[in-house]
Design an enzyme around this catalytic site. Sequence first.
Site, short mmCIF file in Angstrom:
data_model
loop_
_atom_site.label_atom_id
_atom_site.label_comp_id
_atom_site.label_asym_id
_atom_site.label_seq_id
_atom_site.Cartn_x
_atom_site.Cartn_y
_atom_site.Cartn_z
N ASP A 170 13.92 19.66 23.32
CA ASP A 170 13.76 18.70 22.23
C ASP A 170 15.14 18.31 21.69
O ASP A 170 16.13 18.93 22.06
CB ASP A 170 12.89 19.28 21.10
N ASP A 176 17.51 17.73 18.39
CA ASP A 176 17.68 17.98 16.96
C ASP A 176 18.88 17.20 16.45
O ASP A 176 19.92 17.17 17.10
CB ASP A 176 17.90 19.48 16.70
N ASP A 199 24.10 30.39 15.18
CA ASP A 199 24.11 31.72 15.79
C ASP A 199 25.19 31.87 16.88
O ASP A 199 26.17 32.58 16.71
CB ASP A 199 22.71 32.14 16.28
#
Length: 449
Positions: free
Chosen positions: A71, A73, A152
Amino acid sequence: MPIFNLVKKLLKQECSARQPRIYPRPEHTISRSQISPNALKVLYRLKSAGFRACLVGGCVRDLLLGREPKDFDVATDAHPNQIRELFRNCRLIGRRFRLAHVHFRSEIIEVATFRSAVTSREGGDWLKQEETGRVLRDNVYGTIEEDAWRRDFSVNALYYDIADFSVVDYVGGMEDLRNGLLRLIGDPGQRFREDPVRMLRAVRFKTKLGFRLDHQCEAQLPHLASLLTDVPPARLYDEVLKLFLSGNAVQTFENLRHYNLFAPLFPSTDIALSQEHEGFPLVFLVKALENTDLRIQENKAVTPYFLYAALLWEPVRLAAERIQAEGQAPVIAMQEAVSEVLSAQIKHVAIPRRVTLPMREVWTLQPRFEHRLGRRPFRLLAHPRFRAAYDFLLIRSESGEADPDLAQWWTRLQQANGEERRKMTTGQKRRRRRRSRRRTTGKQDPASS
Ligand code: ATP
Ligand code: MG
């Protein structure tokens, strides 16, 4: 003056670390033709309204690796309300942090405002942290730079800027990407403590991308693994699905076990596997996961309930065996075992009811495969969950836990015509009838049913 020089050197390092490395369009491989037209629409509209708009995270990483992103983002300096004003088809979601979902017919583009990772000192009301260091709420808007540092892994913190089609890298992600290195941004111990789910993400990306895990991250995993028990069980449900429905379930499972991350997710399965002496419990689970990987490769549907049913089968089977040894009939023993295992499991990974219902069916249909005479096999064939239960039986028989003859018999029954089916299911009827009468009088025969 060595101390003065040291301070100067540290300040210089700090400044240079904060300068992003910009990779202009000719220096990277991302082309607009690989980006979803809907994501481009969102990016361009934000840009023409005067906002900064970038693709970020997994999609940039995957595009740079030549993989198809799952997807797209978007990250922007527009605030959620400003995003909503720009898009009619937009909904604001999220309690922990407000995100905008821009809906198109075939996909949703997630648009998030740049956020900063707050420290306890600056956080005030916005930061909530537990004693273990786990961050409970961190909804503070920030700059693109702050947004990069709170992510992260370095390879997940790259931005594709629609203003000039460059890739913006604050954290050395491009170099790590080239070297196949998965590296947490900042101090690994602290970052894993802030959000223990990052440990699962480490295993997921290591397996999915085939990357090396940075030594310092790797060293932290085994002794921080138990922090996963602090994560809300509802959040772990989705994470487990992402882990096992990635197309590399077998390898993921092995890595989770290797880093002690499987036990906090599925304690009862872990105990059952560690007690195994016959070999088949592990074989069963690995076969079920292989089967999942194969189905994903072949673009076939994989259902969460089948996966969870496989992950928890071994404790269910052992509990059913124990309850049966205490004098209960197999079907009842199975029902009790299922309730026992599920009620313990949902304290760790919250499996929603829409998933536990079909799981229960797959499990409780297993002892019913033993009945091959009379009308019962036909009732089982007509059960809406028959197909999944039969697939489950096949894996049990391939792993040596269920009788292979039994699985073959059910395969034949499905293929047989009416006359053959009648032959297969007749014989020894009198004995069966007598047995079931005894059960209705309340005298349980553990060997029956
Ligand atoms: P996938 O391809 O599996 O979707 P992804 O990297 O896009 O991988 P997401 O879960 O979609 O993973 O998250 C999007 C981005 O948000 C990540 O790339 C990362 O930058 C950031 N992110 C997600 N989870 C965390 C986390 N627990 N801590 C810090 N940053 C995170
Ligand atoms: Mg993603």
